[in-house]
Design an enzyme around this catalytic site. Sequence first.
Site, PDB file in Angstrom:
ATOM      1  N   ASP A  37     -23.222  10.944   9.134  1.00 39.79           N
ATOM      2  CA  ASP A  37     -21.285  11.411   7.878  1.00 39.79           C
ATOM      3  C   ASP A  37     -20.556  11.308   8.039  1.00 39.79           C
ATOM      4  OD1 ASP A  37     -23.407  14.045   9.702  1.00 39.79           O
ATOM      5  OD2 ASP A  37     -23.712  14.576   7.545  1.00 39.79           O
ATOM      6  N   ASP A 179     -28.278  18.080   0.502  1.00 42.02           N
ATOM      7  CA  ASP A 179     -27.583  18.141   2.114  1.00 42.02           C
ATOM      8  C   ASP A 179     -26.644  18.805   1.671  1.00 42.02           C
ATOM      9  OD1 ASP A 179     -25.399  15.272   4.025  1.00 42.02           O
ATOM     10  OD2 ASP A 179     -26.075  17.441   4.581  1.00 42.02           O
TER      11      ASP A 179
HETATM   12  C1  DX5 Z   1     -21.464  17.001   4.548  1.00 41.80           C
HETATM   13  C2  DX5 Z   1     -22.322  16.849   5.633  1.00 41.80           C
HETATM   14  C3  DX5 Z   1     -23.018  18.602   5.931  1.00 41.80           C
HETATM   15  C4  DX5 Z   1     -24.251  18.244   6.960  1.00 41.80           C
HETATM   16  C5  DX5 Z   1     -25.283  18.828   7.466  1.00 41.80           C
HETATM   17  O1  DX5 Z   1     -20.535  18.414   5.114  1.00 41.80           O
HETATM   18  O2  DX5 Z   1     -22.827  15.638   5.762  1.00 41.80           O
HETATM   19  O3  DX5 Z   1     -23.184  18.856   4.630  1.00 41.80           O
HETATM   20  O4  DX5 Z   1     -24.780  16.721   6.533  1.00 41.80           O
HETATM   21  O5  DX5 Z   1     -25.505  19.956   7.892  1.00 41.80           O
HETATM   22  P1  DX5 Z   1     -25.851  21.286   8.038  1.00 41.80           P
HETATM   23  O6  DX5 Z   1     -27.157  20.946   8.073  1.00 41.80           O
HETATM   24  O7  DX5 Z   1     -25.258  21.707   9.459  1.00 41.80           O
HETATM   25  O8  DX5 Z   1     -25.244  22.575   6.624  1.00 41.80           O
END
Ligand code: DX5
Length: 228
Positions: A37, A179
Amino acid sequence: MTLPIQIAPSVLPADFSKFGEEIHALDEAGVDIIQFDVMDGQFVPNLTFGPDVIAAVRPYTTKPFEAHLMVYTPDVMAQRYIEAGCQRLIVHAEACTHLHRTLENIRNMGATAAVALNPHTPASTVENILDLVDMVLVMTVNPGFGGQSYIKTMEPKIRQVRDMITARGLGDTVHLEVDGGISPTTIAGAAKAGANVLIAGSALYKDPQGLGHAVTELRALATAAFAD
Ligand code: DX5
Protein backbone atom coordinates in the site's frame (compact mmCIF):
# COMPACT_ATOMS: atom_id res chain seq x y z
CA MET A 1 -14.43 -18.14 -18.07
CA THR A 2 -13.09 -16.05 -15.24
CA LEU A 3 -9.81 -16.03 -13.43
CA PRO A 4 -9.35 -17.95 -10.15
CA ILE A 5 -9.95 -16.53 -6.69
CA GLN A 6 -6.80 -14.94 -5.27
CA ILE A 7 -6.15 -13.82 -1.72
CA ALA A 8 -3.61 -11.05 -1.26
CA PRO A 9 -2.48 -9.32 1.92
CA SER A 10 -2.19 -5.68 2.61
CA VAL A 11 1.10 -5.50 4.51
CA LEU A 12 0.09 -2.41 6.51
CA PRO A 13 -0.42 -4.41 9.75
CA ALA A 14 2.94 -6.23 9.39
CA ASP A 15 5.77 -5.78 11.89
CA PHE A 16 8.07 -3.46 9.91
CA SER A 17 10.96 -4.10 12.32
CA LYS A 18 11.24 -7.55 10.71
CA PHE A 19 9.62 -6.88 7.37
CA GLY A 20 11.51 -9.53 5.41
CA GLU A 21 10.46 -12.27 7.80
CA GLU A 22 6.88 -10.98 7.64
CA ILE A 23 6.90 -11.27 3.85
CA HIS A 24 8.22 -14.82 4.13
CA ALA A 25 5.47 -15.64 6.61
CA LEU A 26 2.83 -14.38 4.17
CA ASP A 27 4.35 -16.58 1.46
CA GLU A 28 4.22 -19.56 3.81
CA ALA A 29 0.60 -18.71 4.67
CA GLY A 30 -0.33 -19.29 1.03
CA VAL A 31 -1.15 -15.82 -0.29
CA ASP A 32 -1.23 -15.52 -4.09
CA ILE A 33 0.21 -12.00 -4.43
CA ILE A 34 1.66 -9.48 -1.99
CA GLN A 35 0.29 -5.95 -2.18
CA PHE A 36 2.22 -2.93 -0.95
CA ASP A 37 0.00 0.00 0.00
CA VAL A 38 2.12 2.88 -1.30
CA MET A 39 0.97 6.22 0.12
CA ASP A 40 2.48 9.67 -0.50
CA GLY A 41 0.89 11.68 2.31
CA GLN A 42 -0.86 13.85 -0.29
CA PHE A 43 -3.29 11.71 -2.27
CA VAL A 44 -4.11 10.03 1.07
CA PRO A 45 -3.31 11.32 4.61
CA ASN A 46 -0.69 8.64 5.28
CA LEU A 47 2.89 7.87 4.19
CA THR A 48 4.28 4.37 3.63
CA PHE A 49 6.70 2.50 1.37
CA GLY A 50 9.29 3.83 -1.05
CA PRO A 51 10.70 1.52 -3.74
CA ASP A 52 13.84 0.76 -1.69
CA VAL A 53 11.74 -0.82 1.06
CA ILE A 54 10.09 -3.11 -1.48
CA ALA A 55 13.44 -3.97 -3.06
CA ALA A 56 14.76 -4.92 0.39
CA VAL A 57 12.06 -7.57 0.90
CA ARG A 58 11.93 -8.82 -2.69
CA PRO A 59 14.38 -11.68 -1.93
CA TYR A 60 12.09 -13.08 0.81
CA THR A 61 9.58 -14.62 -1.60
CA THR A 62 9.06 -15.50 -5.24
CA LYS A 63 5.38 -14.54 -5.08
CA PRO A 64 4.34 -11.61 -7.33
CA PHE A 65 4.40 -8.10 -5.87
CA GLU A 66 1.92 -5.36 -6.72
CA ALA A 67 2.23 -1.73 -5.73
CA HIS A 68 -1.06 0.03 -4.98
CA LEU A 69 0.05 3.57 -5.77
CA MET A 70 -2.10 5.83 -3.65
CA VAL A 71 -0.07 8.77 -4.90
CA TYR A 72 -0.67 11.92 -6.93
CA THR A 73 2.22 11.36 -9.32
CA PRO A 74 2.38 7.69 -10.36
CA ASP A 75 4.17 8.53 -13.62
CA VAL A 76 7.12 9.95 -11.69
CA MET A 77 7.78 6.83 -9.62
CA ALA A 78 6.42 3.95 -11.72
CA GLN A 79 9.77 2.79 -13.12
CA ARG A 80 11.34 2.71 -9.63
CA TYR A 81 8.62 0.39 -8.29
CA ILE A 82 9.05 -1.94 -11.24
CA GLU A 83 12.84 -1.98 -10.74
CA ALA A 84 12.18 -2.72 -7.04
CA GLY A 85 10.45 -5.96 -8.06
CA CYS A 86 6.74 -5.18 -8.58
CA GLN A 87 5.09 -7.10 -11.41
CA ARG A 88 1.90 -5.01 -11.28
CA LEU A 89 1.33 -1.31 -10.65
CA ILE A 90 -2.11 -0.09 -9.60
CA VAL A 91 -2.76 3.60 -10.25
CA HIS A 92 -5.75 5.61 -9.09
CA ALA A 93 -7.98 6.99 -11.85
CA GLU A 94 -8.48 10.06 -9.66
CA ALA A 95 -4.74 10.85 -9.71
CA CYS A 96 -4.19 10.51 -13.46
CA THR A 97 -4.92 13.39 -15.83
CA HIS A 98 -3.91 11.13 -18.74
CA LEU A 99 -4.88 7.70 -17.42
CA HIS A 100 -4.70 6.02 -20.84
CA ARG A 101 -1.11 7.19 -21.33
CA THR A 102 -0.09 6.27 -17.78
CA LEU A 103 -1.36 2.72 -18.23
CA GLU A 104 0.35 2.40 -21.63
CA ASN A 105 3.63 3.61 -20.13
CA ILE A 106 3.46 1.04 -17.31
CA ARG A 107 2.92 -1.74 -19.86
CA ASN A 108 5.77 -0.42 -22.01
CA MET A 109 8.03 -0.57 -18.94
CA GLY A 110 7.29 -4.31 -18.68
CA ALA A 111 4.79 -4.45 -15.81
CA THR A 112 1.07 -5.16 -15.87
CA ALA A 113 -1.14 -2.14 -15.27
CA ALA A 114 -4.23 -1.86 -13.08
CA VAL A 115 -6.57 0.97 -12.19
CA ALA A 116 -8.15 1.68 -8.80
CA LEU A 117 -11.47 3.46 -8.22
CA ASN A 118 -12.20 5.31 -4.98
CA PRO A 119 -15.70 4.84 -3.56
CA HIS A 120 -17.07 8.00 -5.22
CA THR A 121 -15.68 7.19 -8.69
CA PRO A 122 -18.15 5.55 -11.10
CA ALA A 123 -17.51 2.20 -12.78
CA SER A 124 -17.90 3.89 -16.18
CA THR A 125 -14.48 5.52 -15.61
CA VAL A 126 -12.78 2.31 -16.80
CA GLU A 127 -14.94 1.81 -19.90
CA ASN A 128 -12.33 3.16 -22.34
CA ILE A 129 -9.21 1.64 -20.78
CA LEU A 130 -10.27 -1.94 -20.03
CA ASP A 131 -8.07 -3.10 -22.92
CA LEU A 132 -4.99 -1.67 -21.19
CA VAL A 133 -5.35 -3.27 -17.76
CA ASP A 134 -5.07 -6.75 -16.28
CA MET A 135 -7.08 -5.67 -13.24
CA VAL A 136 -9.61 -3.17 -11.92
CA LEU A 137 -9.52 -2.43 -8.18
CA VAL A 138 -12.78 -1.30 -6.61
CA MET A 139 -11.98 0.28 -3.25
CA THR A 140 -14.37 -0.77 -0.49
CA VAL A 141 -13.00 1.83 1.93
CA ASN A 142 -11.72 5.37 1.46
CA PRO A 143 -7.99 4.77 1.02
CA GLY A 144 -5.31 5.69 3.54
CA PHE A 145 -5.60 3.34 6.47
CA GLY A 146 -6.16 -0.29 7.35
CA GLY A 147 -8.81 -1.41 9.81
CA GLN A 148 -11.69 0.55 8.30
CA SER A 149 -15.23 -0.73 7.81
CA TYR A 150 -16.26 -2.34 4.52
CA ILE A 151 -18.52 -0.08 2.45
CA LYS A 152 -21.23 -2.52 1.38
CA THR A 153 -22.81 0.02 -0.98
CA MET A 154 -19.83 -0.61 -3.29
CA GLU A 155 -21.22 -4.06 -4.20
CA PRO A 156 -23.42 -2.78 -7.06
CA LYS A 157 -20.31 -1.05 -8.48
CA ILE A 158 -18.32 -4.28 -8.20
CA ARG A 159 -21.13 -6.01 -10.13
CA GLN A 160 -21.11 -3.23 -12.77
CA VAL A 161 -17.36 -3.65 -13.32
CA ARG A 162 -17.67 -7.45 -13.46
CA ASP A 163 -20.44 -7.15 -16.05
CA MET A 164 -18.31 -4.73 -18.10
CA ILE A 165 -15.41 -7.21 -18.05
CA THR A 166 -17.70 -10.07 -19.07
CA ALA A 167 -19.47 -8.06 -21.79
CA ARG A 168 -16.09 -7.27 -23.39
CA GLY A 169 -15.06 -10.94 -23.27
CA LEU A 170 -12.18 -10.13 -20.90
CA GLY A 171 -13.13 -12.50 -18.10
CA ASP A 172 -10.05 -14.67 -18.66
CA THR A 173 -7.58 -11.77 -18.75
CA VAL A 174 -8.85 -9.01 -16.44
CA HIS A 175 -9.05 -9.48 -12.66
CA LEU A 176 -11.47 -7.59 -10.39
CA GLU A 177 -9.89 -6.77 -7.04
CA VAL A 178 -11.46 -5.28 -3.93
CA ASP A 179 -9.56 -3.70 -1.05
CA GLY A 180 -10.74 -2.51 2.32
CA GLY A 181 -12.62 -4.09 5.19
CA ILE A 182 -12.46 -7.60 3.70
CA SER A 183 -13.07 -10.18 6.44
CA PRO A 184 -14.87 -13.51 6.93
CA THR A 185 -18.11 -11.57 7.35
CA THR A 186 -17.76 -9.31 4.30
CA ILE A 187 -15.85 -11.36 1.71
CA ALA A 188 -18.86 -13.32 0.44
CA GLY A 189 -20.70 -10.13 -0.57
CA ALA A 190 -17.70 -8.89 -2.54
CA ALA A 191 -17.14 -12.25 -4.26
CA LYS A 192 -20.83 -12.69 -5.06
CA ALA A 193 -20.73 -9.23 -6.69
CA GLY A 194 -17.89 -10.43 -8.92
CA ALA A 195 -14.56 -9.78 -7.18
CA ASN A 196 -11.98 -12.53 -7.74
CA VAL A 197 -8.95 -10.89 -6.04
CA LEU A 198 -9.47 -9.98 -2.41
CA ILE A 199 -7.12 -7.84 -0.37
CA ALA A 200 -7.12 -8.31 3.39
CA GLY A 201 -4.96 -6.67 6.02
CA SER A 202 -6.54 -6.59 9.46
CA ALA A 203 -8.51 -9.81 8.91
CA LEU A 204 -5.30 -11.75 8.23
CA TYR A 205 -3.35 -10.42 11.18
CA LYS A 206 -6.23 -10.55 13.67
CA ASP A 207 -6.99 -14.23 13.10
CA PRO A 208 -6.13 -15.98 16.39
CA GLN A 209 -5.40 -19.14 14.43
CA GLY A 210 -2.74 -17.38 12.37
CA LEU A 211 -2.12 -16.17 8.83
CA GLY A 212 -2.42 -19.58 7.19
CA HIS A 213 -5.84 -20.21 8.70
CA ALA A 214 -7.01 -16.75 7.71
CA VAL A 215 -5.89 -17.16 4.08
CA THR A 216 -7.46 -20.61 3.79
CA GLU A 217 -10.74 -19.47 5.35
CA LEU A 218 -11.01 -16.34 3.18
CA ARG A 219 -10.22 -18.29 0.02
CA ALA A 220 -12.89 -20.90 0.83
CA LEU A 221 -15.53 -18.27 1.60
CA ALA A 222 -14.77 -16.33 -1.59
CA THR A 223 -14.72 -19.44 -3.76
CA ALA A 224 -18.09 -20.58 -2.42
CA ALA A 225 -19.67 -17.17 -3.00
CA PHE A 226 -18.08 -16.02 -6.28
CA ALA A 227 -20.40 -15.29 -9.16
CA ASP A 228 -19.22 -14.09 -12.53
C1 DX5 B 1 -6.04 1.51 1.81
C2 DX5 B 1 -5.33 0.37 2.43
C3 DX5 B 1 -6.27 -0.64 3.13
C4 DX5 B 1 -5.66 -1.96 3.29
C5 DX5 B 1 -6.68 -3.00 3.71
O1 DX5 B 1 -6.66 2.24 2.76
O2 DX5 B 1 -4.64 -0.23 1.39
O3 DX5 B 1 -7.44 -0.77 2.36
O4 DX5 B 1 -5.11 -2.37 2.10
O5 DX5 B 1 -6.79 -2.92 5.06
P1 DX5 B 1 -7.93 -3.74 5.86
O6 DX5 B 1 -8.00 -5.12 5.26
O7 DX5 B 1 -7.44 -3.75 7.28
O8 DX5 B 1 -9.19 -2.98 5.66
